[in-house]
Design a protein around this motif. Structure first.
Motif, PDB file in Angstrom:
ATOM      1  N   TRP A  75      -4.905   1.310  -0.878  1.00 19.18           N
ATOM      2  CA  TRP A  75      -3.898   2.078  -1.632  1.00 19.18           C
ATOM      3  C   TRP A  75      -4.523   3.165  -2.485  1.00 19.18           C
ATOM      4  O   TRP A  75      -3.807   3.937  -3.125  1.00 19.18           O
ATOM      5  CB  TRP A  75      -3.031   1.145  -2.481  1.00 19.18           C
ATOM      6  N   GLY A  99      -4.948  -4.269  -7.574  1.00 16.41           N
ATOM      7  CA  GLY A  99      -3.724  -3.505  -7.360  1.00 16.41           C
ATOM      8  C   GLY A  99      -2.671  -3.826  -8.416  1.00 16.41           C
ATOM      9  O   GLY A  99      -1.999  -2.928  -8.934  1.00 16.41           O
ATOM     10  N   VAL A 143       0.841  -1.204   0.000  1.00 18.63           N
ATOM     11  CA  VAL A 143       0.000   0.000   0.000  1.00 18.63           C
ATOM     12  C   VAL A 143       0.873   1.250   0.000  1.00 18.63           C
ATOM     13  O   VAL A 143       0.643   2.201  -0.762  1.00 18.63           O
ATOM     14  CB  VAL A 143      -0.936   0.011   1.228  1.00 18.63           C
ATOM     15  N   ARG A 144       1.904   1.229   0.820  1.00 17.49           N
ATOM     16  CA  ARG A 144       2.797   2.380   0.913  1.00 17.49           C
ATOM     17  C   ARG A 144       3.461   2.663  -0.429  1.00 17.49           C
ATOM     18  O   ARG A 144       3.530   3.812  -0.879  1.00 17.49           O
ATOM     19  CB  ARG A 144       3.862   2.090   1.978  1.00 17.49           C
ATOM     20  N   ALA A 195       6.351  -1.593  -5.553  1.00 17.28           N
ATOM     21  CA  ALA A 195       4.988  -2.118  -5.405  1.00 17.28           C
ATOM     22  C   ALA A 195       4.843  -3.444  -6.154  1.00 17.28           C
ATOM     23  O   ALA A 195       4.245  -4.406  -5.634  1.00 17.28           O
ATOM     24  CB  ALA A 195       3.979  -1.098  -5.936  1.00 17.28           C
ATOM     25  N   VAL A 229       2.449   1.766  -3.480  1.00 15.14           N
ATOM     26  CA  VAL A 229       1.495   2.246  -4.492  1.00 15.14           C
ATOM     27  C   VAL A 229       1.157   3.703  -4.211  1.00 15.14           C
ATOM     28  O   VAL A 229       1.151   4.535  -5.120  1.00 15.14           O
ATOM     29  CB  VAL A 229       0.216   1.382  -4.510  1.00 15.14           C
ATOM     30  N   ARG A 230       0.894   4.015  -2.941  1.00 16.51           N
ATOM     31  CA  ARG A 230       0.553   5.394  -2.591  1.00 16.51           C
ATOM     32  C   ARG A 230       1.663   6.349  -2.992  1.00 16.51           C
ATOM     33  O   ARG A 230       1.404   7.476  -3.389  1.00 16.51           O
ATOM     34  CB  ARG A 230       0.318   5.511  -1.080  1.00 16.51           C
ATOM     35  N   ASP A 287       2.360   7.734   5.880  1.00  9.72           N
ATOM     36  CA  ASP A 287       2.350   8.592   4.699  1.00  9.72           C
ATOM     37  C   ASP A 287       2.153  10.052   5.061  1.00  9.72           C
ATOM     38  O   ASP A 287       2.894  10.921   4.619  1.00  9.72           O
ATOM     39  CB  ASP A 287       1.211   8.166   3.759  1.00  9.72           C
ATOM     40  N   TRP A 319      -4.792  -0.948   8.171  1.00 11.52           N
ATOM     41  CA  TRP A 319      -4.262   0.011   7.184  1.00 11.52           C
ATOM     42  C   TRP A 319      -3.926   1.377   7.753  1.00 11.52           C
ATOM     43  O   TRP A 319      -3.178   2.139   7.116  1.00 11.52           O
ATOM     44  CB  TRP A 319      -5.262   0.151   6.035  1.00 11.52           C
TER      45      TRP A 319
END
Lengths: 231, 311
Positions: free
Chosen positions: B173, A201, A168-169, A179, A171-172, B218, B211
């Motif tokens: 995401w 994803g 997730v990190r 990713a 992709v963000r 972030d 999450w």
């Protein structure tokens, strides 16, 4: 016109090679054949260096399709293994990717003999923060193959949620290569949270940066692993 | 989080700044209907909600409790003219939920305005009130306020909650700033602004526990203090809050010496300084209020030994 630098030429050769791996994975014109269509021949220094960068993934199409790899690919992988031994001060990622190349040769039928190194240390993966964990193991995504038991896989089996967080990190943060590598690991792990949306994803990563063949390689591998579940 | 003083001090400094700059909470009576007159209620309502949290959590200490009470009295008497301003607002835009939303926390704290209450009752019977087209998280907020007020929610609460982004637990995401605020406000409403952590359905709490660490990481790195503060409130609403040390340390480090919290970036100076009049206040008040809110909840959770349920 200026000559491209050595690093630029190497990056180009790695891209070409990765493109051929992706093509072979997708059942293109040369299924299971990688080096020749990429223009790499034996004793080709630039080509061998590119094979070292891509590592065990040079044989990925034959592993995924359970076919005997082409002889030239095997010989060049062996040359790369011999030409770039990890030094005493090699990084953990370098030691592991070297080990992965040797493993892929030994796993062939018949095996290509190569001195069996001990597995590098993987204990640091148990304590690394999830951010660093994901960054490091994405560099080692070539280890994520069917039946690819190793210390890295065993460590990640204990931390699927942390790898998912790292995915997730990445992709963000639009770090598509990281990713894709993390996604490939998740494709071989159990207990991946369904809410991650791994399949969508992977499609998203392919859409955003699939033009980078190194990204496309990991995404294709992950999708094949997910589809075939050949664990 | 090893140092409870860190979370506590962020809140005390924030509240001190808000008290010193309380004249920034102001209405603009000359504004036309549909303009900024009702918009200026929003900071006042948020102030009341968060001061209520401070009283409720009881970890503020006597100094903070005194500041909070003075702020509330100021907001009610001076800014809202003892509630008359809310009546005026309701007459300007009879169907707007804003005066009602602003009024609820004041009413819960003992303030009252009978004429507004009549308007609220009439509005609540209108089909148009229930049919107002607002975002799902806003609808959830109106419905929870209706419940708090003692009225039947105009949309059943489970239905209102199910329409939000968070209830669907989508791909984590895909979260960006706007979705981040939708998430935080859905949690605020479901938990009555931190009062009832058990208001979070198990599935949502599990999703957030999984999450939220990524989003905290972030928005700490992005130095977006306003949303980070709200995410830290969400953390404090979870059954097992992380009280993320890196995020709290970064938030405390971003706070200006005078107690104001910048929306983003390095410090309050980026917003033109916290003594820069109404323009600066309008930039700083929200992240500063959020910091006070997060501080109250996190300090309370830390001091209660991270017990999963509050008495």
């Amino acid at each position: 016109m200026e000559q491209p630098s050595a690093s630029t030429r190497l990056a180009g050769a790695v891209r070409d090679l990765a493109s051929e791996v992706v093509s072979a994975l997708r059942g293109g014109d040369h299924p299971g054949v990688v080096c020749a269509p990429a223009g790499i021949v034996e004793d080709d220094k630039l080509g061998i260096a590119a094979v070292r960068v891509l590592g065990a993934d040079v044989l990925l199409p034959s592993i995924m399709s359970r076919r005997r790899p082409e002889g030239l690919d095997v010989r060049i992988l062996r040359q790369a293994l011999t030409a770039f031994p990890p030094g005493a001060d090699a990084s953990r990622a370098t030691a592991w990717s070297h080990w992965a190349m040797a493993r892929s040769l030994r796993a062939l039928d018949p095996p290509v003999p190569h001195p069996a190194d001990d597995e590098p240390d993987a204990s640091w993966l148990d304590t690394a923060p999830w951010q660093a964990l994901t960054h490091q193991v994405s560099l080692l995504a070539a280890l994520a193959v069917p039946g690819g038991d190793c210390g890295v896989l065993r460590a990640l089996t204990r931390r699927p949620h942390d790898v998912a967080r790292g995915f997730v990190r990445a992709v963000r943060r639009r770090d598509w290569l990281q990713a894709a590598g993390a996604g490939r690991w998740l494709a071989v792990l159990d207990d991946v949270p369904p809410s991650l949306g791994l399949d969508t994803g992977l499609e998203f990563i392919q859409h955003m940066d699939g033009a980078d063949p190194r990204v496309a390689l990991h995404v294709s591998a992950a999708q094949l692993l997910r589809a075939g579940d050949p664990r | 989080m090893r140092d409870v003083r860190l979370t506590h001090d962020v809140g005390l400094k924030a509240l001190t700044w808000l008290h010193a700059h309380r004249d920034g909470f102001r209405l603009e009576p000359a504004a036309e209907a549909g303009g900024s007159f009702l918009e200026r209620f929003k900071p006042v309502g948020e102030l009341a909600l968060i001061c209520k949290v401070l009283f409720r959590e009881g970890v503020a200490g006597s100094r903070q409790a005194e500041l909070a009470r003075q702020l509330l009295d100021h907001a009610w008497r001076e800014v809202l003219d003892g509630g008359r301003a809310l009546v005026v607002g309701q007459r300007r835009e009879p169907l707007s939920p804003v005066p009602f939303e602003t009024y609820v926390p004041f009413r819960e704290l003992g303030y009252g305005e009978p004429e507004l209450e009549r308007a609220i009752r009439i509005n609540h019977r209108l089909g148009s009130w229930a049919a107002l087209e607002v975002s799902p998280v806003r609808r959830l907020g109106v419905c929870t306020f209706e419940r708090r007020y003692g009225m039947t929610p105009s949309t059943p609460l489970p239905e209102a909650a199910a329409r939000t982004w968070l209830a669907r637990t989508p791909e984590p995401w895909t979260v960006e700033g706007h979705i981040g605020y939708d998430i935080t406000h859905t949690v605020f409403h479901l938990t009555d602004w931190g009062e009832s952590p058990r208001g979070l359905p198990d599935e949502v709490a599990d999703y957030l526990a999984l999450w939220l660490p990524v989003w905290l990481d972030d928005w700490t790195d992005l130095r977006r203090w306003d949303l980070l503060g709200e995410l830290l409130v969400v953390d404090a609403c979870l059954p097992y809050p992380s009280l993320d040390e890196a995020a709290w340390t970064a938030l405390a480090g971003a706070q200006s010496p005078d107690g104001s919290m910048p929306v983003s970036g390095a410090d309050g100076e980026a917003a033109g300084g916290s003594d820069g009049g109404n323009e600066a206040f309008d930039l700083l008040y929200h992240p500063t209020l959020v910091a006070a809110f997060a501080s109250a909840l996190a300090t309370s959770r830390a001091m209660s030994g991270l017990a999963p349920e509050r008495a």
